[in-house]
Write a protein that holds these residues in place. Structure first.
Motif, PDB file in Angstrom:
ATOM      1  N   THR A 139      41.557  74.419 -22.294  1.00 18.66           N
ATOM      2  CA  THR A 139      42.972  74.364 -22.664  1.00 18.66           C
ATOM      3  C   THR A 139      43.765  75.473 -21.973  1.00 18.66           C
ATOM      4  OG1 THR A 139      42.380  73.411 -24.815  1.00 18.66           O
ATOM      5  CG2 THR A 139      44.586  74.367 -24.598  1.00 18.66           C
ATOM      6  N   GLY A 170      46.859  75.226 -19.031  1.00 21.98           N
ATOM      7  CA  GLY A 170      48.105  75.993 -19.007  1.00 21.98           C
ATOM      8  C   GLY A 170      48.274  76.745 -17.705  1.00 21.98           C
ATOM      9  N   PRO A 174      50.078  75.226 -23.305  1.00 21.06           N
ATOM     10  CA  PRO A 174      49.712  73.904 -23.840  1.00 21.06           C
ATOM     11  C   PRO A 174      49.816  73.861 -25.367  1.00 21.06           C
ATOM     12  CG  PRO A 174      48.088  74.669 -22.243  1.00 21.06           C
ATOM     13  CD  PRO A 174      48.976  75.835 -22.542  1.00 21.06           C
ATOM     14  N   ASP A 217      49.088  68.402 -25.480  1.00 28.56           N
ATOM     15  CA  ASP A 217      48.722  68.525 -24.058  1.00 28.56           C
ATOM     16  C   ASP A 217      47.217  68.551 -23.835  1.00 28.56           C
ATOM     17  OD1 ASP A 217      51.446  68.872 -23.011  1.00 28.56           O
ATOM     18  OD2 ASP A 217      51.400  70.759 -24.128  1.00 28.56           O
TER      19      ASP A 217
END
Length: 334
Positions: free
Chosen positions: A231, A235, A260, A264
């Protein structure tokens, strides 16, 4: 038009401070007369789960459950220095310090128990499921708590202090030779993306991540660490851009510095390879930063696979993608 592509990214990462800088962690351990134990360490758990790992390490070595271990951490007034929670080092470095301290306290305990059970050597004593006794003789055992309480009444305490230093050497400036980091972590990720050629928007649909963790002391935490790293990598690849003007940050809030959200995050499949690290606690090594490193390369390569443009600066914003597409199609004057 929306087009899909798949990209691959691989990484290798040296954990610890690097270039032979002394990377030291310390820990205190005490085995109590209620059958529990306390671990004191300066390591700060910022959500990655190091306190859980230290409890598991101590419990495994003492034949207890993780809930029997109290980990007291991050208090500079009471705990020994264990270095920063950075460089993917806490599980490996401080984990080793905790294991050494537990084994030192355990060694004193086994010597005492061998005398009490009239066992020729401490090696003949075992700790298992909260009991301590003679190996192979179930009639000669007692609760660990009872033995430690008895020892306490006789003036015996099982307390230890240990330190662990990562194995590394500085790089020779003339030859370029040395071992600046230890150990190394390895990973590979693939990303599937969808690129909208009209807007330049990129949606990450799926990431498959495979990482060498040495030994997964807590498989659930390993999967969570990988998901969190992926994650962050998303980003880094697509959203996060620090804007500076004359030394001042122009986007200091999350309304302008984008990261994020849950919407996302794609489907993440996390896998880990267990190739035990001989110098790590029970074979473990770090996974903090390595979990996010291949993500950027995988996403950028997937964008190239989808629309045939190579983005050479991150984040890969819609504006950059649209400009690259226009240049590719000869729509921009050079």
């Amino acid at each position: 038009m929306k087009k899909r592509g798949i990209g691959l990214g691989c990484s290798w990462y040296g954990t610890g401070y690097g270039n032979g800088f002394p990377d030291v962690s310390s820990a205190f351990v005490e085995i109590h007369d209620d059958g529990s134990a306390t671990v004191l360490t300066g390591a700060v758990d910022v959500g990655q789960g190091s306190n859980s790992i230290f409890a598991q390490i101590a419990a495994e070595e003492l034949g207890l459950e993780a809930q029997d271990i109290c980990v007291y951490s991050g208090d500079t007034d009471a705990t020994p220095d264990s270095g920063t929670t950075a460089a993917t080092r806490q599980t490996y470095n401080t984990g080793n310090a905790v294991l050494k301290a537990v084994r030192q306290a355990k060694s004193s305990l086994l010597v005492y128990a061998a005398r009490e059970f009239s066992c020729p050597t401490p090696e003949g004593i075992e700790l298992k499921e909260g009991f301590i006794g003679v190996k192979g003789d179930p009639t000669r055992k007692m609760l660990l708590a009872d033995l430690v309480f008895q020892a306490r009444l006789r003036g015996e305490r099982f307390i230890s202090a240990e330190s662990s230093t990562a194995r590394s050497t500085p790089v020779d400036p003339e030859t370029g030779q040395g071992a600046p980091y230890w150990p190394y972590s390895f990973g590979c990720q693939s990303a599937e993306v969808e690129v909208d050629t009209e807007t330049g928007m990129v949606q990450v649909l799926k990431v498959v991540a495979v990482h060498d963790v040495g030994k997964a002391l807590n498989p659930t935490q390993v999967e969570g660490q990988i998901a969190g790293g992926v994650t962050q990598g998303i980003g880094y690849a697509l959203l996060e851009e620090l804007e500076l003007h004359e030394g001042k940050i122009k986007n200091p809030a999350f309304s302008s510095y984008l990261i994020p959200t849950a919407l996302d995050v794609p489907n993440i499949e996390a896998f880990f390879v267990e190739d035990a690290e001989s110098t790590g606690p029970f074979g473990a090594k770090g996974l903090g930063e390595p979990a996010m490193l291949p993500t950027v390369a995988a996403i950028i390569n997937a964008i190239d696979d989808a629309v045939g443009v190579r983005i050479t600066s991150i984040p890969a914003t819609p504006e950059k993608i649209l400009k690259a597409l226009a240049e590719k199609n000869g729509e921009v004057n050079r």
